[in-house]
Design a protein around this motif. Structure first.
Motif, short mmCIF file in Angstrom:
data_model
loop_
_atom_site.label_atom_id
_atom_site.label_comp_id
_atom_site.label_asym_id
_atom_site.label_seq_id
_atom_site.Cartn_x
_atom_site.Cartn_y
_atom_site.Cartn_z
N GLY A 108 0.78 -1.23 0.00
CA GLY A 108 0.00 0.00 0.00
C GLY A 108 0.81 1.27 0.00
N ARG A 150 3.33 4.07 -1.54
CA ARG A 150 3.67 4.59 -2.87
C ARG A 150 5.18 4.79 -2.91
NH1 ARG A 150 0.21 5.28 0.39
NH2 ARG A 150 0.53 7.51 0.69
N TRP A 202 2.72 0.49 -4.55
CA TRP A 202 2.39 1.17 -5.81
C TRP A 202 3.67 1.77 -6.40
CZ3 TRP A 202 -2.57 4.64 -5.14
CH2 TRP A 202 -3.57 3.92 -4.49
N GLU A 254 -2.02 2.68 1.61
CA GLU A 254 -3.37 2.45 1.13
C GLU A 254 -3.75 0.99 1.41
OE1 GLU A 254 -5.38 4.67 -0.06
OE2 GLU A 254 -3.97 6.34 -0.22
N TYR A 309 -5.91 9.76 -8.30
CA TYR A 309 -5.57 9.62 -6.89
C TYR A 309 -5.95 10.87 -6.11
CZ TYR A 309 -2.76 8.32 -2.79
OH TYR A 309 -2.34 7.99 -1.53
N ARG A 310 -6.68 10.64 -5.03
CA ARG A 310 -7.10 11.71 -4.13
C ARG A 310 -7.82 12.84 -4.87
NH1 ARG A 310 -1.60 12.05 -0.33
NH2 ARG A 310 -1.95 10.10 0.79
#
Length: 470
Positions: free
Chosen positions: A63, A65, A89, A156, A376-377
């Motif tokens: 999870g 990045r 990621w 994440e 993303y976000r």
């Protein structure tokens, strides 16, 4: 005819598992050619496992990045697969971005760490030095730099479902202009990898010239992952050098070449000037994407190489391929081909309420296993282009011929309605440019040189907004 089920059948759940598709006997086959060195599939598998173990020791969790700031190299390929193994990621970034741009991406994605491909890219080395990154060395992958651990990074959730778990994130201007992190899942990328390998009839005997940046979704899924999926060999090149490409085509046994139209235009320009010799005795497939393909250039390239120049269309948000011409059905026109197997399309009118009549121009919407998870976000920006039932608005205008082939005619934002008639700026430009040979293509070359991804002095990657027609 290939179907959606043909492409989905037997897909792995994670990117790194593409190496497990091949039998043990394939371990001795070449996977990566880079700067005169060759890494076999068996060696690549060991390198991926070693790098994953090292990254875990360096604090990388599922999870997280992890930014990969690099140019094409074996380390970048291994890092993508190693992060997949860890369920982290990969945020793939072209090393030629400015320090400010890289920092903006790092802050937005909340990267746990940044890995710099410093042994191959002088730009990556400069970024690493500025960030105070530490030197690492790992066997056949050589040296790299690793940035400081971000203790504030919140991982994440890890999803077992490959349609939900993000494998890679690519920053792009997207379909609405502002830079966004496009979340591409394992299923997104593997679907395109398998589809591309099938449609190009890739096999273990192929050698693929890989100069398109892996930091760009075209180079990531349709070149890098598709080749590994098929057990082919990648010849990794960090930057486009026409003389080096011409040499590789003559001497290295390259069987597939994928590029942007301006690359082909440059090859022909230098060959016509007597500055390089164009011979490709083993080349069986050529493909152009990333920008519109001029018909005159297409025919000139085909005359020079003696094989069709295929065409296609896509965007980052669709991982990227939407359509492409078929290897057994070459075209004389500049259609971007039929939609790939399993992809649904519809062409909507100006009010986005009804599908246009057959043969008419409409706004192109697509739905399929390759459509992104979202930005993303950025839920509001995601909702602007992606419906709850999975339809992606490409923002492009297209028409579909009776045989299913698509023709891209422009952007919906560029549409001009004059006295009740639709006017498409690209068509106006074509009508106003009665220039011989491939000069209109050179106009695109100027546009691409402004993006500068292949030039030695470049500091900009390919903006995905240009991965539209072609």
């Amino acid at each position: 005819m290939l179907t959606r089920e043909d492409v989905l059948a037997g897909l792995p759940t994670r990117l790194h598992q593409i190496l497990d598709r091949h039998p043990d006997i394939h371990d001795c086959a070449p996977a990566l050619h880079e700067r005169g060195e060759t890494l076999s599939y068996g060696e690549l598998r060991v390198a991926v496992a070693s790098l994953a173990e090292r990254l875990a020791l360096d604090g990388i969790r599922g999870g997280d990045r992890v930014m990969l700031v690099a140019e094409n190299c074996g380390l970048l390929v291994a890092a993508l697969l190693a992060l997949s193994q860890l369920d982290a990621w990969a945020v793939v970034v072209n090393a030629r971005l400015s320090p400010g741009e890289i920092e903006n991406i790092r802050q937005h994605c909340g990267a746990r760490r940044v890995l710099y491909g410093s042994s191959v890219s002088r730009d990556a080395a400069a970024h690493a030095e500025q960030a105070g990154a530490e030197v690492r060395v790992l066997g056949c992958l050589g040296g790299y730099h690793l940035g400081p651990l971000n203790e504030d990074c919140q991982p994440e959730p890890v999803e077992a479902d490959p349609t939900r778990q993000v494998a890679a994130m690519i920053y792009t201007t997207g379909t609405t202009g502002a830079p966004k992190g496009v979340m591409l899942t394992h299923r997104n990328l593997l679907y395109i990898a398998h589809s591309a390998s099938l449609l190009r009839q890739l096999g273990s005997s192929d050698r693929v010239y890989a100069v398109l940046p892996i930091s760009h979704v075209y180079g990531l899924s349709a070149v890098c992952l598709a080749s590994l999926f098929a057990g082919a060999a990648l010849q990794l090149e960090s930057r486009f050098d026409p003389e080096e490409l011409a040499r590789a085509l003559r001497e290295d046994g390259v069987t597939l070449m994928q590029g942007v139209p301006a690359m082909y235009a440059r090859l022909l320009e230098l060959a016509d000037a007597g500055r390089l010799e164009l011979k490709a005795p083993h080349l069986r497939f050529m493909y152009a994407g990333g920008s519109p393909l001029d018909e005159t250039l297409k025919h000139a390239v085909e005359r020079r190489f003696g094989i069709p120049l295929h065409n296609g269309y896509g965007l980052t948000e669709s991982s990227p391929t939407v359509s492409q011409t078929r290897i057994d059905e070459p075209r004389r026109d500049t259609s971007v081909g039929r939609p790939i197997p399993g992809l649904e399309i519809r062409l909507l009118d100006n009010q986005r309420q009804h599908e246009v009549a057959p043969g008419e121009v409409g706004e192109l919407w697509v739905r399929g296993p390759n459509v992104m998870k979202g930005y993303y976000r950025a839920p509001e920006q995601t909702a602007e282009v992606l419906t709850a039932d999975g339809w992606l608005n490409t923002g492009d205008l297209a028409r579909q011929a009776s045989d299913g082939a698509l023709f891209i005619v422009g952007r919906s934002k560029e549409l001009i309605i004059r006295s009740g008639f639709n006017v498409y700026p690209p068509e106006v430009r074509r009508c106003s440019m009665p220039i011989p040979a491939w000069c209109s293509q050179r106009w695109w070359g100027v546009r691409w040189r402004a993006m500068k991804w292949w030039l030695p002095s470049s500091r900009s990657p390919i903006p995905m907004a240009s991965m539209r027609a072609g």
